[in-house]
Design a protein around this motif. Structure first.
Motif, PDB file in Angstrom:
ATOM      1  N   LEU A 108      37.242  71.117 -32.561  1.00  0.00           N
ATOM      2  CA  LEU A 108      37.281  72.579 -32.478  1.00  0.00           C
ATOM      3  C   LEU A 108      35.912  73.157 -32.129  1.00  0.00           C
ATOM      4  O   LEU A 108      35.815  74.091 -31.320  1.00  0.00           O
ATOM      5  CB  LEU A 108      37.807  73.170 -33.781  1.00  0.00           C
ATOM      6  N   ARG A 109      34.867  72.611 -32.714  1.00  0.00           N
ATOM      7  CA  ARG A 109      33.517  73.081 -32.372  1.00  0.00           C
ATOM      8  C   ARG A 109      33.227  72.866 -30.891  1.00  0.00           C
ATOM      9  O   ARG A 109      32.724  73.759 -30.202  1.00  0.00           O
ATOM     10  CB  ARG A 109      32.468  72.366 -33.219  1.00  0.00           C
ATOM     11  N   ASP A 110      33.545  71.664 -30.394  1.00  0.00           N
ATOM     12  CA  ASP A 110      33.302  71.366 -28.984  1.00  0.00           C
ATOM     13  C   ASP A 110      34.171  72.229 -28.069  1.00  0.00           C
ATOM     14  O   ASP A 110      33.728  72.661 -27.007  1.00  0.00           O
ATOM     15  CB  ASP A 110      33.543  69.882 -28.698  1.00  0.00           C
ATOM     16  N   GLU A 119      34.158  77.135 -19.337  1.00  0.00           N
ATOM     17  CA  GLU A 119      35.146  76.105 -19.015  1.00  0.00           C
ATOM     18  C   GLU A 119      34.910  75.481 -17.640  1.00  0.00           C
ATOM     19  O   GLU A 119      35.850  75.234 -16.879  1.00  0.00           O
ATOM     20  CB  GLU A 119      36.571  76.679 -19.101  1.00  0.00           C
ATOM     21  N   THR A 120      33.656  75.232 -17.310  1.00  0.00           N
ATOM     22  CA  THR A 120      33.340  74.712 -15.982  1.00  0.00           C
ATOM     23  C   THR A 120      33.555  73.207 -15.864  1.00  0.00           C
ATOM     24  O   THR A 120      33.788  72.702 -14.775  1.00  0.00           O
ATOM     25  CB  THR A 120      31.868  75.031 -15.621  1.00  0.00           C
ATOM     26  N   GLU A 121      33.460  72.502 -16.955  1.00  0.00           N
ATOM     27  CA  GLU A 121      33.679  71.059 -16.933  1.00  0.00           C
ATOM     28  C   GLU A 121      34.975  70.755 -17.671  1.00  0.00           C
ATOM     29  O   GLU A 121      35.441  71.546 -18.484  1.00  0.00           O
ATOM     30  CB  GLU A 121      32.505  70.351 -17.605  1.00  0.00           C
ATOM     31  N   PRO A 122      35.558  69.578 -17.414  1.00  0.00           N
ATOM     32  CA  PRO A 122      36.797  69.235 -18.120  1.00  0.00           C
ATOM     33  C   PRO A 122      36.550  69.112 -19.625  1.00  0.00           C
ATOM     34  O   PRO A 122      35.511  68.602 -20.043  1.00  0.00           O
ATOM     35  CB  PRO A 122      37.218  67.890 -17.540  1.00  0.00           C
ATOM     36  N   MET A 123      37.497  69.588 -20.379  1.00  0.00           N
ATOM     37  CA  MET A 123      37.419  69.477 -21.842  1.00  0.00           C
ATOM     38  C   MET A 123      37.768  68.050 -22.228  1.00  0.00           C
ATOM     39  O   MET A 123      38.682  67.456 -21.679  1.00  0.00           O
ATOM     40  CB  MET A 123      38.401  70.469 -22.485  1.00  0.00           C
ATOM     41  N   ALA A 124      37.035  67.518 -23.200  1.00  0.00           N
ATOM     42  CA  ALA A 124      37.300  66.164 -23.682  1.00  0.00           C
ATOM     43  C   ALA A 124      38.693  66.088 -24.303  1.00  0.00           C
ATOM     44  O   ALA A 124      39.175  67.053 -24.896  1.00  0.00           O
ATOM     45  CB  ALA A 124      36.240  65.766 -24.697  1.00  0.00           C
TER      46      ALA A 124
END
Length: 145
Positions: A108-110, A119-124
């Motif tokens: 949640l923190r990440d 949100e420029t990079e893919p979320m893990a």
């Protein structure tokens, strides 16, 4: 105290109290009053027992487990060794749950940081966060074929 007074003192509904009595988690005294359905009289010890049940539930124990332990205790079979066994088992469960909660907190923190950054990079993947917290699934040889 009668069930209505006990419900207030214990912070439980009457239905929950009746359910706990049926399971043997609470064992109120009965009186001659009430005819075919004698009054159940609860004590301060019953309030304490209800609080113990609620606490044990919040720590992950099922009502069946709590009832079994209560029965062992009433029958004098709850030895020191058995108590340690029960406590170790519960500690194990809580430690696993704590690992899972820590994984969820990290995720949640990440995710918040990811969303706030545009949100420029893919979320893990969430699975990555849980991989260390969850046990490996057991796969038997028959299911592989």
């Amino acid at each position: 105290m009668v069930i209505s007074e006990f419900a207030i003192a214990a912070g439980l509904s009457r239905d929950t109290i009746r359910f706990y009595v049926r399971l043997g988690l609470l064992q109120p005294q009965t009186t001659a009053k009430g005819g075919r359905r004698p009054y159940q009289m609860f004590s301060a010890e019953d309030v304490q027992a209800a609080r113990i049940v609620r606490t044990a539930q919040s720590l992950g124990m099922s009502l069946k487990e709590i009832a079994d332990i209560a029965k062992e205790r009433r029958e004098g079979r709850m030895t020191r060794e058995r108590s340690v066994e029960v406590l170790r088992g519960q500690l194990d469960l809580l430690e696993k749950k704590a690992q899972q909660l820590q994984a969820m907190v990290a995720y949640l923190r990440d995710k918040i940081i990811w969303m706030e950054s545009g949100e420029t990079e893919p979320m893990a993947d969430f699975g990555r966060y849980l991989s260390d917290a969850l046990p490996e699934p057991v796969i038997d040889a028959a299911s592989k074929s």
